[in-house]
Design an enzyme around this catalytic site. Sequence first.
Site, PDB file in Angstrom:
ATOM      1  CD  GLU A   1      34.365 -39.239  75.356  1.00  0.00           C
ATOM      2  OE1 GLU A   1      35.071 -39.111  74.343  1.00  0.00           O
ATOM      3  OE2 GLU A   1      33.768 -40.286  75.636  1.00  0.00           O
TER       4      GLU A   1
ATOM      5  CE  LYS B   1      32.487 -32.190  67.440  1.00  0.00           C
ATOM      6  NZ  LYS B   1      33.381 -31.981  66.345  1.00  0.00           N
TER       7      LYS B   1
ATOM      8  NE  ARG C   1      34.373 -41.376  64.270  1.00  0.00           N
ATOM      9  CZ  ARG C   1      33.078 -41.278  64.481  1.00  0.00           C
ATOM     10  NH1 ARG C   1      32.407 -40.249  63.990  1.00  0.00           N
ATOM     11  NH2 ARG C   1      32.426 -42.191  65.156  1.00  0.00           N
TER      12      ARG C   1
ATOM     13  CG  PHE D   1      36.198 -40.927  70.614  1.00  0.00           C
ATOM     14  CD1 PHE D   1      35.163 -41.623  70.032  1.00  0.00           C
ATOM     15  CD2 PHE D   1      37.003 -40.116  69.822  1.00  0.00           C
ATOM     16  CE1 PHE D   1      34.930 -41.540  68.670  1.00  0.00           C
ATOM     17  CE2 PHE D   1      36.785 -40.020  68.456  1.00  0.00           C
ATOM     18  CZ  PHE D   1      35.729 -40.745  67.871  1.00  0.00           C
TER      19      PHE D   1
ATOM     20  NE  ARG E   1      23.612 -36.561  61.540  1.00  0.00           N
ATOM     21  CZ  ARG E   1      24.896 -36.200  61.477  1.00  0.00           C
ATOM     22  NH1 ARG E   1      25.491 -35.724  62.542  1.00  0.00           N
ATOM     23  NH2 ARG E   1      25.570 -36.318  60.358  1.00  0.00           N
TER      24      ARG E   1
HETATM   25  P1  AMP Z   1      31.050 -33.150  63.629  1.00  0.00           P
HETATM   26  O1  AMP Z   1      32.140 -33.553  62.650  1.00  0.00           O
HETATM   27  O2  AMP Z   1      31.043 -31.711  63.952  1.00  0.00           O
HETATM   28  O3  AMP Z   1      29.707 -33.712  63.222  1.00  0.00           O
HETATM   29  O4  AMP Z   1      31.366 -33.859  65.020  1.00  0.00           O
HETATM   30  C1  AMP Z   1      31.500 -35.246  65.146  1.00  0.00           C
HETATM   31  C2  AMP Z   1      32.964 -35.628  65.084  1.00  0.00           C
HETATM   32  O5  AMP Z   1      33.679 -35.189  66.231  1.00  0.00           O
HETATM   33  C3  AMP Z   1      33.184 -37.110  65.100  1.00  0.00           C
HETATM   34  O6  AMP Z   1      33.017 -37.645  63.826  1.00  0.00           O
HETATM   35  C4  AMP Z   1      34.616 -37.226  65.561  1.00  0.00           C
HETATM   36  O7  AMP Z   1      35.458 -37.149  64.418  1.00  0.00           O
HETATM   37  C5  AMP Z   1      34.874 -35.946  66.334  1.00  0.00           C
HETATM   38  N1  AMP Z   1      35.228 -36.113  67.758  1.00  0.00           N
HETATM   39  C6  AMP Z   1      36.165 -35.401  68.379  1.00  0.00           C
HETATM   40  N2  AMP Z   1      36.267 -35.740  69.673  1.00  0.00           N
HETATM   41  C7  AMP Z   1      35.353 -36.711  69.888  1.00  0.00           C
HETATM   42  C8  AMP Z   1      34.960 -37.468  71.037  1.00  0.00           C
HETATM   43  N3  AMP Z   1      35.514 -37.275  72.232  1.00  0.00           N
HETATM   44  N4  AMP Z   1      33.964 -38.376  70.879  1.00  0.00           N
HETATM   45  C9  AMP Z   1      33.378 -38.567  69.683  1.00  0.00           C
HETATM   46  N5  AMP Z   1      33.714 -37.879  68.562  1.00  0.00           N
HETATM   47  C10 AMP Z   1      34.684 -36.959  68.656  1.00  0.00           C
END
Ligand code: AMP
Length: 570
Positions: free
Chosen positions: A248, A250, A255, A339, A413
Amino acid sequence: MRFEEVAKAFSEIEKRSGRLEMTDLLARLFEKATPEEGERLSYIIQGELRPPYEGIDLGMGERFVLEAIRRASGYPERVVGQEFEKEGDLGIVAEKLLGKKRQQSLFQKSLSVLSVYNSMLKISRACGEGSQASKISRLVELYNNATPIGAKYITRFVLGQLRLGVGDPTVLDALSVSHEGDKSWREPIERAYNLCSDIGHVSRVFLEDPQKVKEFRIEVFKPIMPALAERLATPSEIIGKLGKCAVEYKYDGFRIAVHKKGERVEIYSRKLERMTAMFPDVVEAVKKLKPKEVIFEGEALAFNEEDKRFYSFQETMHRRRKYGLEKASRQYPLYLFAFDLHYLEGEDCTTIPYLDRRKKLESFLPHRIIQTSKMRIVEKAGEIDSLFQAALGMRLEGIMAKDLDAPYTAGKRKFAWIKLKKSYGKEMDTIDAVIVGYYRGKGSRTRFGFGGILVAVYNSDSSRFETIAKVGSGFTEEEMEKFQKMLDEDRVKRSPSNLDYEIEPDFWVHPRHVVEVAYDNITRSPTHTCGRKEGKGLALRFPRMIRIRDDKGPFNATTTKEVEEMHKFS
Ligand code: AMP
């Protein structure tokens, strides 16, 4: 249960740094607590009165607490002020001054945990005209009946400065230990917690009947803990780990979890705060969705049709402020990219495989501004790479790869989700770190009183923070002023009890604010404690401040384990 007993346990906890000792101290309290006391106790330990999404704020500032101490102790304002100046901690001031007065007091009622909790709830609920006066009177009444040590912790609590350094995992362990003498109940307790994010409720249910935590079910308007993603460095590693998987986009937005039941819609942030009022456009669209009862989650961000690009949440909010909601909404309309699905018409969907959840999500979406995240099923690393490049071309952060068969891993996680971000490889690498201290400005920065921050990551095995960098660059002048103001408010006298450190900043702060920090690479250094081995921890080289991450709490920061993984690639 007397509040003094709890205050004494808090005092012991503050002196200990080991998680096991803290767990035992808390377990002993839970052993003696009734279910109702256990519920209240769990909230108090976390410095809360109710779960975060209820948004309860005690709303007492230092000025009012000073006044309550003055009235309860009988000391003049000048003396109370001087003591505060000297100690820098109103909890200690209350303990000291009320202790001196106490010797002459004869009519003291012994305070119970329940009565302290109820008074604090009443303080938080007082509103409107005359509410500050009634808050102060209630606090004076508490002080009149509290022992000195009780007064210390009541003070810190009402100021939002309890800061025992006890994370949720320790409370969950303590519940298990209180019942069985070991952590064997931790898993079902944790699962229940991840499904409702209400530590008091889970404690109460467990203390009533441990078997009942095993029957926990999702409920609309009780947000569940967000699933977290692991990270890998390349598309081929992702294929190696997951094989055929979903990819998907990102989205670098905000969120949110959307809850709908009949006409009522609520929106919760990743930190589980209720944010419904911030998203009127999303709420309107959700109201028109087909399902009567549903919980799903996604990223909210703006998209500009003309230049076909996405705007990060920060940029979106900036534009909304600058041009006003209406104009900005027209030019940069907000979209929600859904998502995942947690619940649909009475069915808990967290236990079914990803692909089934996705199909159900697609059964009622897209609808107006609510889209589904772009998704493709892939089998080859090359396919992941093309999607990754396409995502970057649209100014997105990267991609998320998802295990087709995995359930929704609330609060965990796991390799069910793997992120691949643009910051990997040749481009800029970043981590999300927690500010634990800051430095005074030197040279040209003297006038800001701000010279940089000491940041830490979270070790989820030991539930402790470990320092990883001193960040002095990347701040604009405006930001320096903002940081100093923000951090001044969070200043604490001693180092946070759940922090491992070697170097000391000029000022310690309570670990609360998360920032994104860029760096060139990761090296071993004796100055930092992240993943320390043989006296050397991991440290960021050339760290630069990128931005504040308001959407993340300290326990959502990058973990030591992730840094260790990244170190392998740097
Ligand atoms: P990170 O904040 O870098 O740890 O990445 C995880 C975050 O990516 C999640 O908490 C979501 O807020 C965000 N995110 C963005 N797009 C997606 C997606 N398609 N699926 C899941 N999480 C996503």
